[in-house]
Design an enzyme around this catalytic site. Structure first.
Site, PDB file in Angstrom:
ATOM      1  N   LYS A  11       0.865  -1.192   0.056  1.00 29.13           N
ATOM      2  CA  LYS A  11      -0.079   0.088  -0.116  1.00 29.13           C
ATOM      3  C   LYS A  11       0.920   1.237  -0.168  1.00 29.13           C
ATOM      4  O   LYS A  11       0.488   2.267  -0.288  1.00 29.13           O
ATOM      5  CB  LYS A  11      -0.935   0.044   1.098  1.00 29.13           C
ATOM      6  CG  LYS A  11      -2.171  -0.889   1.042  1.00 29.13           C
ATOM      7  CD  LYS A  11      -3.565  -0.793   1.647  1.00 29.13           C
ATOM      8  CE  LYS A  11      -4.252  -1.674   1.048  1.00 29.13           C
ATOM      9  NZ  LYS A  11      -5.687  -1.368   1.608  1.00 29.13           N
TER      10      LYS A  11
ATOM     11  N   LYS B 232      -3.847  -9.061  -6.197  1.00 28.78           N
ATOM     12  CA  LYS B 232      -5.164  -9.457  -5.739  1.00 28.78           C
ATOM     13  C   LYS B 232      -6.144  -8.344  -6.317  1.00 28.78           C
ATOM     14  O   LYS B 232      -6.052  -7.274  -6.664  1.00 28.78           O
ATOM     15  CB  LYS B 232      -5.131  -9.179  -4.290  1.00 28.78           C
ATOM     16  CG  LYS B 232      -6.238  -9.480  -3.322  1.00 28.78           C
ATOM     17  CD  LYS B 232      -6.303  -9.066  -2.067  1.00 28.78           C
ATOM     18  CE  LYS B 232      -6.286  -7.768  -1.675  1.00 28.78           C
ATOM     19  NZ  LYS B 232      -7.308  -7.538  -0.579  1.00 28.78           N
TER      20      LYS B 232
ATOM     21  N   LYS C 172     -10.850  -3.344  -4.208  1.00 28.01           N
ATOM     22  CA  LYS C 172     -11.688  -2.485  -4.574  1.00 28.01           C
ATOM     23  C   LYS C 172     -11.360  -1.099  -4.875  1.00 28.01           C
ATOM     24  O   LYS C 172     -11.881  -0.426  -5.470  1.00 28.01           O
ATOM     25  CB  LYS C 172     -12.989  -2.260  -3.350  1.00 28.01           C
ATOM     26  CG  LYS C 172     -12.302  -2.021  -2.028  1.00 28.01           C
ATOM     27  CD  LYS C 172     -13.530  -1.743  -1.029  1.00 28.01           C
ATOM     28  CE  LYS C 172     -13.690  -2.868   0.151  1.00 28.01           C
ATOM     29  NZ  LYS C 172     -12.504  -2.878   0.952  1.00 28.01           N
TER      30      LYS C 172
END
Ligand code: AQP
Length: 331
Positions: free
Chosen positions: A115, A198, A201
């Site tokens: 992230k 992955k 969203k």
């Protein structure tokens, strides 16, 4: 809560529209858990602000997430459903756990590394601290099990280490939770155009993701364009055929047919036809879900009441744990 059933905890961040990954990995299992466990389902809005959110869209995502919980069959009379920010004890315990977690432990978290790359302009301390807030979410309720997808396994391992540390230092004050992955084939659904990543969203490319509110045309388009390989043989091989393996995982999870049986059934099927079958199975599932979603989405007062009630019940349990912890710490 009666003592006869174990407590299971699960949560989703309202950081965008929920995806097929969130559905297959977690919420599709929530309804069935209700008869076996005491279920606690949270909307993790505090986790979502580790990334900047647009206020209006954020409110919408919170209530859409709640409506989706109800749409998959979560029953507020059976399960506790609450908004994380409405139970202040999560932040309170978070600080205490900060003081019982080592910097090096957090440095090892792969989600933080990933992230940080994606949010390079906003690598805030919350992003780093994320697993400790998650530990607070889980330990506050003395959860026995944590239902997650594979990407969250490392975080739950850390939660276990923190819980063991607390118990070692202060006597048995928290339950050491176990990770619970209900369906290993659906534990990590991958991005459609890049099956080595992955499905998320917050992916910048919407073609990587099936959103739970996508219509059939969009689903068909995305699945048809999904990246596969050129040998036109359908079998499971995550290393050499990640795209086909991902589609097999999706199809198997939605139909309940094992991968081995599917490989047999699809032996003479072309990729084109297989993709049609996968798209069809997704659409069928999501259409039912969407009907329920729109039914609940419009019941604004009902949704608010569920959160008020859930926060009240959650608080009661959270306060008990906090009292215990304050007591052993001498606070
Ligand atoms: N692709 C996935 N396959 C299976 N399970 C998944 N989960 C997430 N993506 C997949 C599981 O869904 C639960 C809720 O996840 P989350 O919203 O708390 O955070 P996340 O894991 O970071 O999910 P996203 O969709 O990737 O969100 P963003 O993009 O905001 O970071 C978890 O149990 C997770 O394992």
């Amino acid at each position: 809560m009666s003592l006869s059933k174990s407590i299971i905890f699960s949560a989703i961040q309202p950081s965008g529209q929920l995806t097929l990954g969130n559905y297959i990995g977690t919420i599709s299992h929530w309804m069935h858990m209700q008869d076996i466990y005491h279920c606690i389902y949270s909307i993790a809005d505090l986790h979502a602000i580790t990334v900047n959110q647009n206020k209006k869209l954020f409110r919408k995502n919170i209530f859409d997430t709640l409506a989706l919980y109800l749409a998959v069959g979560v029953n507020p009379k059976k399960s506790i459903i609450f908004l994380q920010s409405e139970v202040q004890e999560h932040c309170q315990l978070n600080w205490i756990l900060n003081c019982h977690t080592h910097f090096g432990e957090l440095m090892r978290m792969t989600q933080f590394k990933k992230k940080s790359k994606v949010n390079s302009s906003n690598i805030n301390i919350g992003l780093f601290n994320y697993p400790i807030l998650m530990a607070a979410d889980i330990l506050l309720y003395q959860s026995h099990k944590v239902l997650v997808g594979k990407d969250q396994m490392q975080h739950v391992e850390l939660v276990r280490d923190i819980a063991k540390r607390l118990n070692f230092l202060y006597g048995h004050i928290v339950t050491v939770p176990e990770v619970y992955i209900p369906n290993i084939n659906g534990a990590k659904i991958m991005a459609l155009l890049n099956p080595n990543n992955k499905m998320s969203k917050s992916d910048n490319n919407i073609n990587n993701v099936i959103f739970l509110l996508d219509n059939h045309e969009s689903i068909l388009k995305k699945i048809t364009r999904s990246v596969t390989d050129s040998d036109n043989k359908i079998f499971y091989d995550i290393k050499n055929k990640p795209g086909i393996s991902n589609l097999l995982n999706i199809y198997s999870s939605l139909t309940g047919i094992s991968i081995a049986v599917l490989e047999n059934m699809l032996m003479n099927t072309t990729y084109k036809h297989f993709k049609l079958l996968v798209a069809q199975s997704i659409s069928e599932k999501l259409l039912q879900l969407q009907e329920q979603f729109y039914y609940f989405k419009n019941k604004k007062n009902y949704l608010r009441d569920i959160l008020d009630f859930g926060a009240c019940v959650a608080k009661k349990q959270a306060k008990k744990t906090m009292k215990k912890i304050y007591n052993v710490l001498g606070l």
